[in-house]
Scaffold this motif. Structure first.
Motif, PDB file in Angstrom:
ATOM      1  N   PHE A   1      26.747  -0.255 -88.726  1.00  0.00           N
ATOM      2  CA  PHE A   1      26.363   0.718 -87.711  1.00  0.00           C
ATOM      3  C   PHE A   1      27.308   1.904 -87.792  1.00  0.00           C
ATOM      4  CE2 PHE A   1      29.509  -1.903 -85.699  1.00  0.00           C
ATOM      5  CZ  PHE A   1      30.262  -1.024 -84.956  1.00  0.00           C
ATOM      6  N   GLY A   2      26.886   3.012 -87.176  1.00  0.00           N
ATOM      7  CA  GLY A   2      27.720   4.208 -87.194  1.00  0.00           C
ATOM      8  C   GLY A   2      27.027   5.356 -86.500  1.00  0.00           C
ATOM      9  N   PHE A   3      27.511   6.557 -86.767  1.00  0.00           N
ATOM     10  CA  PHE A   3      26.962   7.769 -86.167  1.00  0.00           C
ATOM     11  C   PHE A   3      26.678   8.782 -87.266  1.00  0.00           C
ATOM     12  CE2 PHE A   3      29.426   5.801 -82.841  1.00  0.00           C
ATOM     13  CZ  PHE A   3      28.567   5.872 -81.763  1.00  0.00           C
ATOM     14  N   LYS A   4      25.611   9.538 -87.090  1.00  0.00           N
ATOM     15  CA  LYS A   4      25.242  10.585 -88.038  1.00  0.00           C
ATOM     16  C   LYS A   4      25.025  11.870 -87.260  1.00  0.00           C
ATOM     17  CE  LYS A   4      21.720  11.970 -91.279  1.00  0.00           C
ATOM     18  NZ  LYS A   4      20.421  11.675 -91.860  1.00  0.00           N
ATOM     19  N   THR A   5      25.569  12.964 -87.757  1.00  0.00           N
ATOM     20  CA  THR A   5      25.397  14.265 -87.120  1.00  0.00           C
ATOM     21  C   THR A   5      24.492  15.125 -87.995  1.00  0.00           C
ATOM     22  OG1 THR A   5      27.578  14.126 -86.116  1.00  0.00           O
ATOM     23  CG2 THR A   5      26.577  16.298 -86.231  1.00  0.00           C
ATOM     24  N   ALA A   6      23.459  15.676 -87.373  1.00  0.00           N
ATOM     25  CA  ALA A   6      22.511  16.539 -88.080  1.00  0.00           C
ATOM     26  C   ALA A   6      22.513  17.911 -87.415  1.00  0.00           C
ATOM     27  CB  ALA A   6      21.117  15.940 -88.038  1.00  0.00           C
ATOM     28  N   VAL A   7      22.544  18.960 -88.240  1.00  0.00           N
ATOM     29  CA  VAL A   7      22.516  20.332 -87.739  1.00  0.00           C
ATOM     30  C   VAL A   7      21.156  20.929 -88.080  1.00  0.00           C
ATOM     31  CG1 VAL A   7      23.564  22.618 -87.884  1.00  0.00           C
ATOM     32  CG2 VAL A   7      24.989  20.576 -88.064  1.00  0.00           C
ATOM     33  N   LYS A   8      20.514  21.508 -87.066  1.00  0.00           N
ATOM     34  CA  LYS A   8      19.186  22.095 -87.240  1.00  0.00           C
ATOM     35  C   LYS A   8      19.218  23.526 -86.708  1.00  0.00           C
ATOM     36  CE  LYS A   8      14.465  21.446 -85.584  1.00  0.00           C
ATOM     37  NZ  LYS A   8      13.629  20.630 -84.708  1.00  0.00           N
ATOM     38  N   GLU A   9      18.756  24.465 -87.520  1.00  0.00           N
ATOM     39  CA  GLU A   9      18.679  25.857 -87.076  1.00  0.00           C
ATOM     40  C   GLU A   9      17.439  26.018 -86.204  1.00  0.00           C
ATOM     41  OE1 GLU A   9      17.927  30.265 -88.893  1.00  0.00           O
ATOM     42  OE2 GLU A   9      19.152  28.891 -90.066  1.00  0.00           O
TER      43      GLU A   9
END
Length: 75
Positions: free
Chosen positions: A5-13
């Motif tokens: 398990f973990g965390f994911k960061t996504a950047v969206k314009e």
């Protein structure tokens, strides 16, 4: 038994628009981004834990955080 398990960061314009930069005062393109952090289990994103919004000036490059209300007004 192994659990990944973990965390994911996504950047969206979200958008780009012409506006006055609060830092440099120039009328320039402002990029509005959404940064979403998601909890993942076995590399599958399950749910969003946080959302943050930011504005980046194309002239001076300064990035500043926005509240949800400020983001709604700009987009």
């Amino acid at each position: 038994m192994l659990i990944l398990f973990g965390f994911k960061t996504a950047v969206k314009e979200l958008s780009r628009r012409q506006a006055v930069c609060p830092n440099c005062g120039q009328h320039a393109s402002q990029r509005i981004d959404q940064r979403a952090t998601k909890f993942t289990l076995f590399f599958i994103p399950l749910f969003t834990t946080s959302r943050k919004y930011s504005r980046t000036c194309a002239y001076c490059g300064v990035t500043s955080e926005l509240s949800k209300g400020e983001k709604d007004a700009l987009v």
